[in-house]
Scaffold this motif. Structure first.
Motif, PDB file in Angstrom:
ATOM      1  N   GLU A  85      44.493 -10.507  31.784  1.00  0.00           N
ATOM      2  CA  GLU A  85      43.879 -11.347  30.736  1.00  0.00           C
ATOM      3  C   GLU A  85      43.656 -10.624  29.541  1.00  0.00           C
ATOM      4  O   GLU A  85      43.064 -10.364  28.075  1.00  0.00           O
ATOM      5  N   ILE A  88      46.936  -9.346  27.233  1.00  0.00           N
ATOM      6  CA  ILE A  88      46.934 -10.958  26.359  1.00  0.00           C
ATOM      7  C   ILE A  88      46.180 -10.634  25.721  1.00  0.00           C
ATOM      8  O   ILE A  88      46.838 -10.568  24.483  1.00  0.00           O
ATOM      9  N   ASP A 131      48.210 -18.270  25.408  1.00  0.00           N
ATOM     10  CA  ASP A 131      48.726 -19.446  26.530  1.00  0.00           C
ATOM     11  C   ASP A 131      50.268 -19.370  27.025  1.00  0.00           C
ATOM     12  O   ASP A 131      49.571 -19.626  28.217  1.00  0.00           O
ATOM     13  N   SER A 134      49.194 -15.795  29.323  1.00  0.00           N
ATOM     14  CA  SER A 134      47.901 -16.086  30.416  1.00  0.00           C
ATOM     15  C   SER A 134      48.525 -17.321  31.288  1.00  0.00           C
ATOM     16  O   SER A 134      47.692 -17.630  32.888  1.00  0.00           O
ATOM     17  N   LEU A 137      49.324 -16.169  34.829  1.00  0.00           N
ATOM     18  CA  LEU A 137      48.425 -14.631  35.797  1.00  0.00           C
ATOM     19  C   LEU A 137      47.604 -15.506  36.718  1.00  0.00           C
ATOM     20  O   LEU A 137      47.319 -17.300  37.418  1.00  0.00           O
TER      21      LEU A 137
END
Length: 137
Positions: A85, A88, A131, A134, A137
């Motif tokens: 995260e 990202i 998005d 993510s 993840l």
């Protein structure tokens, strides 16, 4: 957390200590567009990173929580690198670097799509890309 020594408490300086060399941002770039890469994938990049530099940057990015390593589903001899995260969240920075570069250098046609999509709706493009990244993840 990394043992990277901070040069100062300046937020820009502290950030550059983590991802401020050209190789680290290129690794992050590759992961932004590929979502996952093996060590060999990074070596195939047109910038031709040396193996010792690649190993060093991957370790530093992992220690600082920008990337993570996962077992490769098809080979016990390989690992997959993915953005965390925290990694990202570098996407808006890379978008701004692309926009800056467009003003001062030629952008190859095959890379213009990022700029074209960004200019249509920067917030929407960044949100959509983040998005998608993510979701893995």
């Amino acid at each position: 957390m990394s043992t990277t020594k901070k040069r100062s408490d300046c937020p820009i300086s502290s950030s550059l200590d983590v991802w401020g060399d050209k190789w680290s941002l290129l690794i992050v770039r590759d992961l932004m567009f590929s979502k996952q890469c093996t060590y060999g994938d990074f070596l195939k990049s047109e910038e031709k990173i040396a193996t010792n530099i690649l190993a060093s940057r991957l370790l530093m990015l992992e220690e600082n929580g920008i990337i993570s390593k996962q077992n490769h589903p098809d080979s016990k001899a390989k690992v997959l690198y993915k953005l965390t995260e925290k990694g990202i969240n570098l996407l808006p920075l890379l978008i701004e670097i692309n926009l800056w570069a467009e003003k001062y250098s030629e952008i190859p046609e095959n890379q213009r799509w990022v700029l074209d999509e960004t200019k249509k709706d920067k917030e929407g493009f960044v949100r959509k890309q983040m998005d998608e990244l993510s979701a893995d993840l």
